[in-house]
Motif scaffolding. Sequence first.
Motif, PDB file in Angstrom:
ATOM      1  N   ARG A  46       0.825  -1.212   0.000  1.00  0.00           N
ATOM      2  CA  ARG A  46       0.000   0.000   0.000  1.00  0.00           C
ATOM      3  C   ARG A  46       0.854   1.255   0.000  1.00  0.00           C
ATOM      4  O   ARG A  46       0.627   2.168  -0.816  1.00  0.00           O
ATOM      5  N   CYS A  50       0.954   4.093  -2.987  1.00  0.00           N
ATOM      6  CA  CYS A  50       0.499   5.457  -2.696  1.00  0.00           C
ATOM      7  C   CYS A  50       1.606   6.471  -2.969  1.00  0.00           C
ATOM      8  O   CYS A  50       1.345   7.571  -3.492  1.00  0.00           O
ATOM      9  N   LEU A  58      -7.936   6.797  -2.952  1.00  0.00           N
ATOM     10  CA  LEU A  58      -7.680   5.599  -2.160  1.00  0.00           C
ATOM     11  C   LEU A  58      -9.006   5.012  -1.698  1.00  0.00           C
ATOM     12  O   LEU A  58      -9.814   5.693  -1.058  1.00  0.00           O
ATOM     13  N   ASP A  60     -10.307   2.019   0.576  1.00  0.00           N
ATOM     14  CA  ASP A  60      -9.836   1.053   1.564  1.00  0.00           C
ATOM     15  C   ASP A  60     -10.908  -0.023   1.781  1.00  0.00           C
ATOM     16  O   ASP A  60     -11.980   0.259   2.309  1.00  0.00           O
TER      17      ASP A  60
END
Length: 433
Positions: A46, A50, A58, A60
């Motif tokens: 991750r 990013c 993003l 999640d």
Amino acid sequence: MSETVILTGRVLCFDRSPFDGDPAGAARVEEAVAIAGGMIQATGARDILCAAHPGAELVDHGNRIILPGFVDAHAHYPQTAIIASWGKRLIDWLNTYTFPEEMRFADPAYAADIAALYLDLVTANGTTTVCSYCTIHPASADALFAEAQRRGMRLAAGKTCMDRDTAPEGLRDTAQSAYDDSRALIGRWHGIDRLTYAITPRFSPTSTPAQLDALGALWAEHPDCLMQTHLSEQTDEIDWVLGLYPEARDYLDTYERHGLLGERGLYGHAIHLTDRERARLRETGAALVHCPTSNTFIGSGLFDMDGLMAAGHRIALATDTGGGSSFSMLRTMAAAYEVGQLRGRALHAAELLWLATAGSAQTLHMGDRIGTIAPGMEADLIVLDPDATPALAQRTARAEDIWETLFATIMLGDDRCIAEVRIAGRVAGAGAG
């Protein structure tokens, strides 16, 4: 604002077939997948993704599992309304339920309504690619292609061809019209956007040798098309075929002698195969399509997954809606497991999921575009929620690894487990455009 979206969760990435060696070692779990422009850009940690894509959106998904969208390699969308009809075997099923319903597709508006409903239902169940039969009416194929195109879905389909008097009068074409209609549909749809044409003789009992010849010639003219049909589904069907084609060595020979055997051929069911048929299918690289809920629901028999896979056959998995009793590939995987158990082989969760994704994609000759999560692949993705129901949540709470979680989800799951579907990177919903 970046167009990149990063999905986080447990991202399952297959590196090889789980039928080649230890199934559990066939895939790895990553933390995130980055998508942009309808394509998968990267998988990995991750934080690394990013950092590589500053400004990315993003999303999640916590502990949920991100998979490739399911690929259903054999379905009959015109049978949507008659799914779960009672008490018939194959030939009676066709005459009692299928043929009367397919006559309704002479109405293009009805075809369009069912096409939209069908794609809503399969999308809700996590299926992002389908290979479907239509009816003899060209408008039935137009309806499904147009609806899939509107949604951005990858689809293979074809007008079903039947010219023998074993089919009712209202559902018969001719050898020439089957060729002409199919050729026109290829011109309209094949290779457009994410669409593929499948030349579609229903099966030998409903086509004359002249029609099979015509469709074999069409396939030779358009070798990049798929060809789909049925093969050796039930023993009484085989007897029927051999009575209609007394010169044939076996059921497969009724296709082979008319130019309808090849590596882009898809042969549904393939339960009761002779040794010669197995050898020829393997030699030509043709694909076999396992339809477990249909095979048990209609009483056809038990597919030899273990023996055929060990012999090197290419095998896909499919719902076979509506002889198949569910629109769900989760339920189809569960049925494949149960059929395997009856044949003495318990399929691993990795094998089941591979069949429903990469395996089916490869048999459709789309394995370089869909079916796995890897950079450069199309971003058809689903998010699986292993806590979607109380029964499932209590079971997955005890799971010791992802495979135990996935197996429980296959056996206990349904459309409630599909938390999100993305088609070419975009979130899909019922009727999404």
